[in-house]
Design a protein around this motif. Structure first.
Motif, PDB file in Angstrom:
ATOM      1  N   GLY A 198       0.803  -1.206   0.000  1.00  0.00           N
ATOM      2  CA  GLY A 198       0.000   0.000   0.000  1.00  0.00           C
ATOM      3  C   GLY A 198       0.840   1.261   0.000  1.00  0.00           C
ATOM      4  N   VAL A 199       0.258   2.363   0.456  1.00  0.00           N
ATOM      5  CA  VAL A 199       0.916   3.668   0.426  1.00  0.00           C
ATOM      6  C   VAL A 199       2.242   3.619   1.181  1.00  0.00           C
ATOM      7  N   ALA A 248     -10.458   2.667  13.298  1.00  0.00           N
ATOM      8  CA  ALA A 248     -10.205   2.293  14.687  1.00  0.00           C
ATOM      9  C   ALA A 248      -8.901   2.900  15.194  1.00  0.00           C
ATOM     10  N   ILE A 249      -7.937   3.059  14.294  1.00  0.00           N
ATOM     11  CA  ILE A 249      -6.634   3.624  14.668  1.00  0.00           C
ATOM     12  C   ILE A 249      -6.702   5.131  14.816  1.00  0.00           C
ATOM     13  N   ALA A 250      -7.432   5.766  13.901  1.00  0.00           N
ATOM     14  CA  ALA A 250      -7.519   7.241  13.902  1.00  0.00           C
ATOM     15  C   ALA A 250      -8.970   7.674  13.740  1.00  0.00           C
ATOM     16  N   GLU A 256       1.286  -1.872  10.984  1.00  0.00           N
ATOM     17  CA  GLU A 256       2.319  -0.873  11.289  1.00  0.00           C
ATOM     18  C   GLU A 256       2.275   0.279  10.292  1.00  0.00           C
ATOM     19  N   ARG A 257       2.006  -0.044   9.041  1.00  0.00           N
ATOM     20  CA  ARG A 257       1.950   1.019   8.040  1.00  0.00           C
ATOM     21  C   ARG A 257       0.685   1.867   8.213  1.00  0.00           C
ATOM     22  N   ARG A 258      -0.408   1.240   8.611  1.00  0.00           N
ATOM     23  CA  ARG A 258      -1.625   2.013   8.879  1.00  0.00           C
ATOM     24  C   ARG A 258      -1.390   3.009  10.015  1.00  0.00           C
TER      25      ARG A 258
END
Length: 472
Positions: A226-227, A296-298, A261-263
């Motif tokens: 991904g990004v 959920a993370i942000a 981790e990337r998210r």
């Protein structure tokens, strides 16, 4: 056959592009007059010391420019452009918004260019629910939706919930599908001239709509996960975007799943630079993937979008967006402004589908059917390189030499199959070439029809040069 040979000592860029430009210049100057035959690919490759794949790509480019035509066994000939009928004139705005798909696909083609939920008889269930609503809400279905029943929001909470995370009901907005949800968010939190970030490959219906709204698009680099956070950080520092549109779980078209981790890194960068996030979870909701959502993370800056189109039924136009706190009313009003409003009959149908459990049942049945089709596709295309996911309705196929994406799409169309070339998913013009096509497997009416279409594509892939010569 002409004895013409190109001079590749001039110009820059890949050899195949220099060769294509050389051919175009020779045609313009008369060195390759109308009706003349281009050298056979193998001969020219030998004469100038390059691979046949390089020649094939160059010939494909000049074919796509409308300069040459060819038939199997006859070779490639320069067209008389004076005798060529003018192409249909399309205004620049329409051209920039239309993508590479055919506006109205012929009925006699197999559609492998769509990923709507497979038809498994769910129309009868939907018709029954609509009949009930017609009996119970005659006044509501014949007027504007001036008030939204609570069950519309409760249904959104049920449908958007995933991996032990669930949005608050007061943060949910029912919408006319996931696309309309994304556009409403962009219109609500940005202004004309603001910059919106998309991955190089993305769902371009949104990126093209953004330009129609007067926003500017930026492309961020991605890899198999991904990004790339470092490139997103660079864009934030240099370009100051307002929002980023992401598909972190089963990305369209690459099928990538962004690691946790990337998210976390992407969310941290977005928070530090004040960038809003749209998380498109249309395919993620089907994937049974345990990675936590960006929402959920942000939750303070992520708008989570999902709907029924890919797993239940595209025709009911059902969707929801879970907003950061205190944004739901703004999104609700903006959605009405950009869509004209939410029809009672559709919103109530979608809510009942979800709350009755029917939507989840249909999704489970759709995923099971897609898994069977993916397994069949893996068997049919064994030996070729492609990405797939057991719960996703498409494949991301790497084309062998000498195929180019657009040329393969044209050849498939000629043989009765519609597929999407890579340009359909490019958020912006660029020199990067992937040599891939997306093959949707949900639209064929049954597995037999799907296999028939895949066999046509397989023959094109296997025939390579001879099939390719027919297109150039």
């Amino acid at each position: 056959m002409t004895n013409w040979l190109p001079d590749l000592s001039q110009g820059s860029g890949p050899v195949y592009m220099r060769l294509a430009d050389n051919i175009e210049s020779a045609i313009s100057s008369g060195a390759l007059p109308a009706g003349s035959k281009l050298p056979p690919q193998r001969n020219l490759a030998y004469d100038i010391g390059v691979t046949i794949g390089t020649i094939g790509r160059a010939y494909a480019l000049v074919h796509e420019r409308g300069l040459v035509a060819g038939e199997v066994g006859r070779g490639t000939y320069v067209l008389d452009r004076a005798d060529t009928p003018p192409s249909e004139q399309v205004d620049p705005v329409t051209l920039s918004l239309s993508g590479t798909r055919i506006a109205e696909a012929p009925a006699n083609k197999l559609r492998f260019d769509t990923t709507a939920a497979p038809d498994l008889g769910q129309g009868k269930v939907i018709a029954g629910i609509m009949a009930e609503i017609g009996e119970q809400h005659l006044a509501e279905i014949s007027s504007y939706s001036r008030s939204f029943p609570r069950n519309w929001f409760e249904a959104g909470r049920l449908w958007l919930a995933r991996n032990d995370w669930s949005p608050e009901v007061e943060n949910i907005v029912p919408t006319l599908g996931a696309h309309a949800a994304a556009i409403a968010v962009i219109a609500a939190v940005s202004a004309p001239g603001d910059k919106i970030v998309f991955e190089n490959l993305t769902y371009t219906q949104v990126s093209r709509s953004v330009r129609l709204l007067g926003r500017r698009t930026l492309s961020v680099e991605s890899d198999e996960n991904g990004v790339i956070p470092e490139d997103f950080e660079r864009l934030c520092q240099q370009q100051h975007p307002k929002l980023i549109f992401l598909m972190p779980t089963v990305h369209n078209p690459t099928l990538a799943i962004m690691p946790y981790e990337r998210r976390v890194a992407i969310a941290d960068i977005a928070r530090r630079h004040g960038v809003w996030i749209i998380e498109d979870d249309l395919y993620g909701g089907m994937a049974n993937d345990a990675t936590p959502l960006l929402a959920a993370i942000a939750p303070d800056r992520t708008f989570l979008v999902n709907g029924l189109s890919k797993s239940v039924a595209a025709g009911v136009r059902g969707g929801w967006v879970a907003c950061p706190p205190h944004f739901a009313q703004r999104i609700k009003v903006t959605h009405k402004m950009v869509t004209g409003g939410l029809p009672f009959i559709l919103a109530e149908t979608c809510a009942r589908l979800v709350q009755s459990g029917k939507a989840h049942e249909i999704r489970n049945t759709s995923v099971a059917e897609l898994s069977a089709r993916v397994r069949l596709a893996r068997e049919q295309l064994h030996g070729f390189e492609f990405e797939s996911h057991l719960h996703a309705p498409f494949l991301w196929l790497k084309l062998p030499e000498p195929w180019m994406s657009g040329t393969f799409k044209n050849a498939a169309y000629r043989d009765g199959v519609l597929v999407d070339d890579e340009d359909e998913f490019k958020a912006a013009r660029g020199e990067k070439v992937y040599h891939r096509v997306r093959i949707g497997i949900s639209s064929p009416k049954d597995r037999g029809e799907m296999v028939s279409g895949l066999m046509i594509l397989k023959r094109l892939l296997e025939n390579g040069g001879s099939a390719y010569d027919g297109e150039i």
